[in-house]
Scaffold this motif. Structure first.
Motif, PDB file in Angstrom:
ATOM      1  N   ASN A   1      32.508  38.656  34.470  1.00 35.17           N
ATOM      2  CA  ASN A   1      33.169  38.754  35.905  1.00 35.17           C
ATOM      3  C   ASN A   1      33.624  37.579  36.258  1.00 35.17           C
ATOM      4  O   ASN A   1      32.913  36.449  36.206  1.00 35.17           O
ATOM      5  CB  ASN A   1      32.199  39.357  36.947  1.00 35.17           C
ATOM      6  N   TYR A   2      34.877  37.435  36.875  1.00 39.60           N
ATOM      7  CA  TYR A   2      35.301  35.927  37.124  1.00 39.60           C
ATOM      8  C   TYR A   2      36.473  36.389  38.158  1.00 39.60           C
ATOM      9  O   TYR A   2      36.999  37.233  38.194  1.00 39.60           O
ATOM     10  CB  TYR A   2      36.013  35.315  36.136  1.00 39.60           C
ATOM     11  N   ASN A   3      36.364  35.226  39.306  1.00 42.78           N
ATOM     12  CA  ASN A   3      37.383  35.294  40.299  1.00 42.78           C
ATOM     13  C   ASN A   3      37.844  33.943  40.673  1.00 42.78           C
ATOM     14  O   ASN A   3      37.136  33.036  40.266  1.00 42.78           O
ATOM     15  CB  ASN A   3      37.121  36.348  41.334  1.00 42.78           C
ATOM     16  N   SER A   4      38.793  34.120  41.541  1.00 44.51           N
ATOM     17  CA  SER A   4      39.482  32.650  41.652  1.00 44.51           C
ATOM     18  C   SER A   4      38.532  31.475  42.671  1.00 44.51           C
ATOM     19  O   SER A   4      38.727  30.203  42.663  1.00 44.51           O
ATOM     20  CB  SER A   4      40.756  32.703  42.372  1.00 44.51           C
ATOM     21  N   GLU A   5      37.668  32.222  43.261  1.00 46.71           N
ATOM     22  CA  GLU A   5      36.624  31.435  44.043  1.00 46.71           C
ATOM     23  C   GLU A   5      35.302  30.975  43.286  1.00 46.71           C
ATOM     24  O   GLU A   5      34.764  30.250  44.042  1.00 46.71           O
ATOM     25  CB  GLU A   5      36.394  32.132  45.316  1.00 46.71           C
ATOM     26  N   LEU A   6      35.189  31.758  42.285  1.00 54.13           N
ATOM     27  CA  LEU A   6      33.777  31.351  41.831  1.00 54.13           C
ATOM     28  C   LEU A   6      33.712  29.847  41.229  1.00 54.13           C
ATOM     29  O   LEU A   6      32.589  29.152  41.574  1.00 54.13           O
ATOM     30  CB  LEU A   6      33.860  31.994  40.333  1.00 54.13           C
TER      31      LEU A   6
END
Ligand SMILES: [Zn+2]
Length: 276
Positions: free
Chosen positions: A129-134
């Motif tokens: 799981n990955y998103n731009s805020e991580l």
């Protein structure tokens, strides 16, 4: 030079999954191995990985979860101690339910550090799981790198290799401001057992040539930032070493170590190289 970030995700509790889960997957194992191995040992391979890597003069990073279904991280205490004593790196395998909440990630990091007794610098989110805020969150928590990003499940191309630095200018000024040497680094996942054998349907006898093909793609890239060479990130899950496909691990390492332009290392070693 081609740099391989070699890593293992420890997805299951130390006792392995429930017996029914294993029985349903019996055909993933060679029947002789299945019959002579205790069910709880089929998925547990840390000593075997250490032995193979020691033999080939290689070190890697093991990512541990802090939340195991019907199990506890503390059960891995001795394994973690042994890995650290012989210079393997321990990273955090963050739970997918934590990634939108920096406080939850911080608690996971502290829990793992209460066992490692030293700071954790590497992160990978379970299920990628990955998103731009991580990256902003991880940077503020003191991580040096992350390796959770994969754009596709079935392709190996230049987007799934190399690395990038989190840019605080485009990502809401991170804790280290304008000093690029302090920005957290992302290593996209290039080669992973699960995708190779399921989504990409690579047969066991083609796996070495798949690694060779990937190296050749990387050899033809320049990173544009002064590191002359490529970065390939490899995940081989702890639980697959005795499975069909996964059991090719030693041969893969033998192939990689036979290449004059390949260096295999832990995530933290690669971060050190990139920062200097
Ligand atoms: Zn995982």
């Amino acid at each position: 030079m081609q740099y391989i970030f070699l890593s293992h995700d420890v997805d299951w509790r130390r006792q392995g999954p429930p017996v029914e889960h294993i029985l349903e997957r019996k055909d993933r194992f060679d029947s002789k191995i299945f019959e002579r191995t205790k069910p709880e040992d089929l998925y547990r391979n840390i000593p075997e990985y250490m032995e193979i890597e020691e033999k080939l003069g290689v070190r890697s990073t093991f990512f541990f979860r802090t939340i195991y279904e019907n199990g506890n991280l503390i059960d891995y205490e001795d394994d973690i101690k042994q890995l650290q004593e012989s210079n393997w790196e321990i990273g955090l395998h963050t739970d997918p339910t934590s990634i939108d909440d920096a406080e939850k990630i911080r608690l996971e990091k502290e829990k793992l550090e209460s066992i490692t007794k030293k700071p954790i610098f590497g992160n990978r989110v379970h299920f990628l799981n990955y998103n731009s805020e991580l990256l902003n969150k991880l940077e503020k928590l003191g991580f040096s790198y992350d390796s959770s990003l994969r754009h596709s499940k079935d392709r190996i191309d230049e987007k799934e290799m190399r690395y990038f630095r989190n840019n605080p200018v485009t990502q809401n000024l991170g804790s280290h401001g304008m000093d690029p040497s302090k920005w957290i680094i992302e290593f996209p996942v290039t080669l992973m057992d699960a995708y190779l054998f399921t989504h990409m349907k690579i047969k066991e006898d083609k796996i070495i040539s798949e690694f060779k093909k990937t190296l050749d793609i990387s050899r033809n890239l320049w990173d544009g930032e002064g590191l002359y060479g490529g970065v390939i990130t490899v995940i081989w899950h702890d639980n697959v070493l005795k499975m069909k496909g996964g059991r090719m691990y030693q041969q893969i390492l033998e192939f990689l170590t036979s290449q004059d332009d390949v260096k295999i290392m832990r995530g933290i070693d690669l971060v050190e190289i990139l920062k200097n």
